[in-house]
Design a protein around this motif. Structure first.
Motif, PDB file in Angstrom:
ATOM      1  N   ALA A  30       0.832  -1.211   0.000  1.00  0.00           N
ATOM      2  CA  ALA A  30       0.000   0.000   0.000  1.00  0.00           C
ATOM      3  C   ALA A  30       0.864   1.258   0.000  1.00  0.00           C
ATOM      4  CB  ALA A  30      -0.938  -0.002   1.203  1.00  0.00           C
ATOM      5  N   MET A  34       0.994   3.925  -3.179  1.00  0.00           N
ATOM      6  CA  MET A  34       0.557   5.318  -2.982  1.00  0.00           C
ATOM      7  C   MET A  34       1.560   6.329  -3.522  1.00  0.00           C
ATOM      8  SD  MET A  34      -1.583   5.565   0.552  1.00  0.00           S
ATOM      9  CE  MET A  34      -0.959   4.247   1.579  1.00  0.00           C
ATOM     10  N   LYS A  52      -3.487   0.290  -3.078  1.00  0.00           N
ATOM     11  CA  LYS A  52      -3.328   1.436  -2.178  1.00  0.00           C
ATOM     12  C   LYS A  52      -4.143   1.262  -0.899  1.00  0.00           C
ATOM     13  CE  LYS A  52      -2.252   4.601  -5.917  1.00  0.00           C
ATOM     14  NZ  LYS A  52      -2.569   5.834  -6.622  1.00  0.00           N
TER      15      LYS A  52
END
Length: 98
Positions: A30, A34, A52
């Motif tokens: 994640a 991002m 994400k």
């Protein structure tokens, strides 16, 4: 008509680390995803998760040896896909300690 202007890419990865896609690797995925503008998705069977979203990734329940499909779409799709795939390939940096 022109095709979509956002490029998309796909790749298959395998969960290599012994404990599978647990909390720490999901968080790493994640955090890495991002950093990119593109949408990065991971798919197991007919279930997809937004890379994400750590909890979404966790719901896949991917254990060691599971094949997953990665796909990315957006302006930096190739970079995003390559980075996330490399994280899987490295076993989320857990292979050294096993």
């Amino acid at each position: 008509m022109q095709a979509m202007s956002n490029p998309s890419c796909q790749q298959t990865v395998v969960v290599k680390n012994e404990k599978g896609l647990h909390l720490r690797p999901a968080e790493l995925v994640a955090r890495l995803a991002m950093q990119f503008d593109s949408t990065v998705m991971v798919t197991k069977d007919d279930q997809s998760a937004d890379c994400k979203n750590m909890l979404s990734v966790l719901t896949l329940g991917a254990v060691q040896g599971t094949q997953l499909g990665l796909s990315a779409e957006g302006s930096d799709a190739a970079e995003a896909l390559s980075a996330v795939a490399e994280l899987f390939d490295q076993g989320f940096h857990e292979l050294d300690s096993e």
